[in-house]
Design a protein around this motif. Structure first.
Motif, PDB file in Angstrom:
ATOM      1  N   ALA A 171       7.975  -0.966  15.333  1.00  0.00           N
ATOM      2  CA  ALA A 171       6.680  -1.441  14.859  1.00  0.00           C
ATOM      3  C   ALA A 171       5.581  -0.444  15.213  1.00  0.00           C
ATOM      4  O   ALA A 171       4.693  -0.148  14.406  1.00  0.00           O
ATOM      5  CB  ALA A 171       6.361  -2.806  15.464  1.00  0.00           C
ATOM      6  N   PHE A 172       5.667   0.105  16.405  1.00  0.00           N
ATOM      7  CA  PHE A 172       4.664   1.066  16.845  1.00  0.00           C
ATOM      8  C   PHE A 172       4.721   2.329  15.995  1.00  0.00           C
ATOM      9  O   PHE A 172       3.689   2.838  15.538  1.00  0.00           O
ATOM     10  CB  PHE A 172       4.871   1.419  18.317  1.00  0.00           C
ATOM     11  N   GLU A 173       5.926   2.805  15.778  1.00  0.00           N
ATOM     12  CA  GLU A 173       6.082   3.993  14.931  1.00  0.00           C
ATOM     13  C   GLU A 173       5.533   3.745  13.531  1.00  0.00           C
ATOM     14  O   GLU A 173       4.936   4.622  12.916  1.00  0.00           O
ATOM     15  CB  GLU A 173       7.556   4.395  14.860  1.00  0.00           C
ATOM     16  N   ALA A 174       5.719   2.521  13.060  1.00  0.00           N
ATOM     17  CA  ALA A 174       5.248   2.182  11.715  1.00  0.00           C
ATOM     18  C   ALA A 174       3.718   2.260  11.631  1.00  0.00           C
ATOM     19  O   ALA A 174       3.175   2.701  10.622  1.00  0.00           O
ATOM     20  CB  ALA A 174       5.723   0.787  11.325  1.00  0.00           C
ATOM     21  N   THR A 175       3.021   1.877  12.701  1.00  0.00           N
ATOM     22  CA  THR A 175       1.552   1.962  12.657  1.00  0.00           C
ATOM     23  C   THR A 175       1.097   3.418  12.567  1.00  0.00           C
ATOM     24  O   THR A 175       0.098   3.720  11.919  1.00  0.00           O
ATOM     25  CB  THR A 175       0.893   1.303  13.889  1.00  0.00           C
ATOM     26  N   GLY A 176       1.827   4.295  13.229  1.00  0.00           N
ATOM     27  CA  GLY A 176       1.492   5.714  13.145  1.00  0.00           C
ATOM     28  C   GLY A 176       1.638   6.221  11.714  1.00  0.00           C
ATOM     29  O   GLY A 176       0.744   6.882  11.178  1.00  0.00           O
ATOM     30  N   ARG A 177       2.752   5.866  11.098  1.00  0.00           N
ATOM     31  CA  ARG A 177       2.955   6.276   9.708  1.00  0.00           C
ATOM     32  C   ARG A 177       1.889   5.668   8.791  1.00  0.00           C
ATOM     33  O   ARG A 177       1.435   6.299   7.839  1.00  0.00           O
ATOM     34  CB  ARG A 177       4.340   5.848   9.238  1.00  0.00           C
ATOM     35  N   ALA A 178       1.510   4.438   9.114  1.00  0.00           N
ATOM     36  CA  ALA A 178       0.535   3.743   8.270  1.00  0.00           C
ATOM     37  C   ALA A 178      -0.807   4.475   8.267  1.00  0.00           C
ATOM     38  O   ALA A 178      -1.504   4.515   7.253  1.00  0.00           O
ATOM     39  CB  ALA A 178       0.340   2.304   8.746  1.00  0.00           C
ATOM     40  N   TYR A 179      -1.153   5.058   9.407  1.00  0.00           N
ATOM     41  CA  TYR A 179      -2.412   5.787   9.500  1.00  0.00           C
ATOM     42  C   TYR A 179      -2.454   6.917   8.472  1.00  0.00           C
ATOM     43  O   TYR A 179      -3.394   7.041   7.685  1.00  0.00           O
ATOM     44  CB  TYR A 179      -2.586   6.357  10.915  1.00  0.00           C
ATOM     45  N   LEU A 180      -1.412   7.708   8.481  1.00  0.00           N
ATOM     46  CA  LEU A 180      -1.333   8.843   7.566  1.00  0.00           C
ATOM     47  C   LEU A 180      -1.249   8.386   6.121  1.00  0.00           C
ATOM     48  O   LEU A 180      -1.898   8.951   5.231  1.00  0.00           O
ATOM     49  CB  LEU A 180      -0.127   9.705   7.927  1.00  0.00           C
ATOM     50  N   ALA A 181      -0.477   7.344   5.896  1.00  0.00           N
ATOM     51  CA  ALA A 181      -0.332   6.821   4.534  1.00  0.00           C
ATOM     52  C   ALA A 181      -1.684   6.348   4.007  1.00  0.00           C
ATOM     53  O   ALA A 181      -2.029   6.585   2.844  1.00  0.00           O
ATOM     54  CB  ALA A 181       0.677   5.671   4.518  1.00  0.00           C
ATOM     55  N   PHE A 182      -2.440   5.701   4.863  1.00  0.00           N
ATOM     56  CA  PHE A 182      -3.771   5.250   4.456  1.00  0.00           C
ATOM     57  C   PHE A 182      -4.661   6.434   4.082  1.00  0.00           C
ATOM     58  O   PHE A 182      -5.324   6.426   3.042  1.00  0.00           O
ATOM     59  CB  PHE A 182      -4.429   4.434   5.569  1.00  0.00           C
ATOM     60  N   ALA A 183      -4.665   7.439   4.930  1.00  0.00           N
ATOM     61  CA  ALA A 183      -5.491   8.619   4.669  1.00  0.00           C
ATOM     62  C   ALA A 183      -5.124   9.281   3.343  1.00  0.00           C
ATOM     63  O   ALA A 183      -5.981   9.769   2.610  1.00  0.00           O
ATOM     64  CB  ALA A 183      -5.353   9.624   5.811  1.00  0.00           C
ATOM     65  N   ARG A 184      -3.854   9.278   3.040  1.00  0.00           N
ATOM     66  CA  ARG A 184      -3.374   9.872   1.803  1.00  0.00           C
ATOM     67  C   ARG A 184      -3.755   9.041   0.582  1.00  0.00           C
ATOM     68  O   ARG A 184      -4.184   9.572  -0.431  1.00  0.00           O
ATOM     69  CB  ARG A 184      -1.849   9.944   1.849  1.00  0.00           C
ATOM     70  N   LYS A 185      -3.571   7.746   0.702  1.00  0.00           N
ATOM     71  CA  LYS A 185      -3.708   6.888  -0.456  1.00  0.00           C
ATOM     72  C   LYS A 185      -5.162   6.519  -0.732  1.00  0.00           C
ATOM     73  O   LYS A 185      -5.535   6.262  -1.872  1.00  0.00           O
ATOM     74  CB  LYS A 185      -2.876   5.612  -0.255  1.00  0.00           C
ATOM     75  N   TYR A 186      -5.975   6.472   0.307  1.00  0.00           N
ATOM     76  CA  TYR A 186      -7.376   6.093   0.141  1.00  0.00           C
ATOM     77  C   TYR A 186      -8.300   7.164   0.722  1.00  0.00           C
ATOM     78  O   TYR A 186      -9.040   6.899   1.673  1.00  0.00           O
ATOM     79  CB  TYR A 186      -7.633   4.741   0.830  1.00  0.00           C
ATOM     80  N   PRO A 187      -8.259   8.351   0.112  1.00  0.00           N
ATOM     81  CA  PRO A 187      -9.040   9.455   0.698  1.00  0.00           C
ATOM     82  C   PRO A 187     -10.540   9.172   0.736  1.00  0.00           C
ATOM     83  O   PRO A 187     -11.214   9.530   1.702  1.00  0.00           O
ATOM     84  CB  PRO A 187      -8.718  10.636  -0.226  1.00  0.00           C
ATOM     85  N   GLY A 188     -11.046   8.538  -0.309  1.00  0.00           N
ATOM     86  CA  GLY A 188     -12.478   8.227  -0.336  1.00  0.00           C
ATOM     87  C   GLY A 188     -12.863   7.284   0.789  1.00  0.00           C
ATOM     88  O   GLY A 188     -13.838   7.513   1.508  1.00  0.00           O
TER      89      GLY A 188
END
Lengths: 204, 204
Positions: B86-103
């Motif tokens: 679960a912890f590792e998933a939050t780390g990935r989520a951070y990057l995924a968010f930055a990628r998908k919602y750059p604005g």
DNA sequence: TGTACATCAGTGAACGCGCGTTCACTGATGTAC
DNA sequence: TGTACATCAGTGAACGCGCGTTCACTGATGTAC
């Protein structure tokens, strides 16, 4: 402070005015006119020394990369007293640089200027990066070949961690208050990371 | 696209226009006038829905934090299947968010807007941060008390690493080309870090 | 169903501002003789 | 040492531009009767 019609060393005076302004208001808040005013000179005078606004920012960044590279080199200290200690020192140097030279740091990393457009700038930037990569390379040799990650990757990890600590915790940043001093945060983070690499005793 | 005198949903249309502009030109390059134009409306119309430029950016950031918090919550998944995963998933989520919602990301972390000036914004930002801290807390319980670092510190480390990777390697950033994909860089960095915490087998 | 009217979202013109950049100029400096 | 002159760093006025914001207005919408 008096001065005659000629300034004497306007070029560097403008660079220093720009540094102050960038540190205070960020690279995008910086204006050529304000820099000229701070140097006690007409905006048009700037064009005797720079081709324009961007060129002035680029010169600030250039000087920043020079200082940065020298600082990293000094911290690395040819790998003395040990590769590990030297590597840790480069991490600390990153944060120390950001703290001590905020104007330079912001011009280098937050101005959004295009490195490709300034080849000499790209070169000196690369030079700074090379030092840390060399430190990582040196360090990685202590690891058994099977679990040795590429030095460029280790370097990128530490660089990213350092940069993240600076941006999030060493500024008046996004309310990102933390109960830890940035220096401690970076130190402990690097420590845990190096332990993960097997370069520090697993328990301590 | 036709529309009459009234727009229908100008408020959200402006937010979306702002998102595009911010993603393209950065939060400081963004102008209210351009956003109005993109929404096919007079600049003055913006003032029916926002108190001004900053308020519009703040709304973009607010929506960003909402999405971000939801994404983190989803990634955390109540600590399932394991605190570590679960912890590792939050780390990935951070990057995924930055990628998908750059604005959104840029409005949140690079616009330099003052969180203190927007209390509701500060609140939703805190909410997002809380998720990752909870994940770190949950994780830290697996560690023997003696060498257990505070959960807030672990969270700060991972946050800093994630942010650093995004800023340096997931953008057209400062010539910071790297031979590694940002996702791999973050994944491997977190892996080494967790090993350093004693949460992953020391060799692998 | 039809009319009067209140509401309010969006208009369009205007504002003052500071910006980066240009241009013909001026005045200080340093060099040649 | 003194004079003529070339050099060039800095001046000051002007430019066009796009910005954020204001204001009195207009026209569409929805509600009361």
């Amino acid at each position: 402070m008096k001065r005659g019609y000629h300034h004497g060393n306007l070029r560097q005076a403008l660079v220093e005015a720009a540094l102050d302004l960038i540190a205070e208001q960020g690279p995008t808040g910086f204006t050529l006119s304000e820099a000229a005013k701070a140097a006690d000179v007409t905006p048009a005078a700037v064009y005797r020394h720079f081709t324009g606004r961007d060129d002035l920012i680029a010169e600030v960044a250039r000087q920043g990369y020079d200082i940065f590279a020298a600082l990293m080199e000094f911290a690395y200290n040819n790998g003395k007293p040990s590769p590990l200690a030297a590597f840790e020192a480069t991490g600390r140097a990153y944060l120390a640089f950001a703290r001590k030279y905020p104007g330079h740091y912001m011009a280098m990393f937050e101005s959004g200027l295009n490195l490709q457009a300034y080849p000499d700038l790209a070169m000196v930037a690369q030079k700074a990066r090379d030092v840390q990569e060399r430190a990582a390379e040196h360090l990685a040799q202590n690891l058994p070949g099977t679990k040795r990650p590429p030095a460029t990757m280790v370097s990128a990890h530490i660089w990213a961690l350092s940069h993240g600590v600076v941006e999030l915790f060493a500024r008046g940043a996004p309310g990102a208050k933390s109960p830890f001093a940035p220096e401690d945060l970076l130190e402990s983070g690097i420590g845990i990371y190096l332990r993960g690499l097997g370069l520090l005793p697993p328990d301590k």
